[in-house]
Design an enzyme around this catalytic site. Structure first.
Site, PDB file in Angstrom:
ATOM      1  CE  LYS A 281      -7.557  -9.572   4.865  1.00 36.60           C
ATOM      2  NZ  LYS A 281      -6.954  -9.816   6.191  1.00 36.60           N
TER       3      LYS A 281
ATOM      4  NE  ARG B  96      -5.347  -4.566   7.568  1.00 39.77           N
ATOM      5  CZ  ARG B  96      -4.302  -5.369   7.466  1.00 39.77           C
ATOM      6  NH1 ARG B  96      -3.160  -5.082   8.083  1.00 39.77           N
ATOM      7  NH2 ARG B  96      -4.378  -6.469   6.747  1.00 39.77           N
TER       8      ARG B  96
ATOM      9  CG  ASN C  35      -7.460  -7.266   8.872  1.00 37.65           C
ATOM     10  OD1 ASN C  35      -7.974  -7.911   7.971  1.00 37.65           O
ATOM     11  ND2 ASN C  35      -6.225  -7.452   9.254  1.00 37.65           N
TER      12      ASN C  35
END
Ligand code: IDP
Ligand code: MG
Length: 134
Positions: free
Chosen positions: A11, A104, A114
């Site tokens: 991400k 995480r 996360n």
């Protein structure tokens, strides 16, 4: 045990914080193989589709804008029971529940930011690989 493919996505916070190498090293060290990978900038329609299961949550607009805040690295990851195995390597969704030693648990700074996405079932893995790799 079966060889499976799963869709993994690093991400925007992972990319911005320079953690791509660290996270990929953990995936490879576990014995999974990176079959394909590409840097992408996601648009709102694809995120609305990808996160449709959360559309009625109050934090939904925040997820969409966070996921559009920078590039992501989409990957197809393969290995023995890779769908469940990657979920375990990633750690829990909830920031405070992600165990130390998981991706995480070691790096996420909140439940929303996360670091990593991984498909939650073989069925969704197939759908997500098709969504992002065609
Ligand atoms: P997962 O990523 O572990 O599969 P999902 O429930 O599918 O978890 O949620 C997708 C993403 O939405 C999470 O990874 C996280 O970025 C965000 N998210 C989920 N629950 C919350 C929440 O309670 N607050 C803020 N963001 C959340
Ligand atoms: Mg999910």
């Amino acid at each position: 045990m079966a060889t499976e493919r799963t869709y993994i996505m690093l991400k925007p916070d992972c990319v911005k914080r320079g953690l791509i190498g660290e996270v990929i090293a953990r995936i490879e060290r576990k014995g999974y193989r990176i079959i394909d990978a590409k840097m992408m900038r996601l648009n709102e329609p694809v995120l609305r589709e990808h996160y449709a299961h959360l559309a009625d949550k109050p934090f939904f607009p925040d997820i969409v804008s966070y996921m559009m805040s920078g590039p992501v690295l989409g990957m197809i990851v393969e290995g023995e029971n890779a769908v469940l195995g990657m979920r375990i390597l990633m750690g829990a969704t909830k920031f405070e529940e992600a165990a130390a030693g998981t991706i995480r648990g070691d790096f996420a700074s909140s439940t929303s930011e996360n670091i990593i996405h991984g498909s939650d079932s073989a069925e969704n893995a197939e759908i997500e690989i098709k969504r992002f790799f065609g």
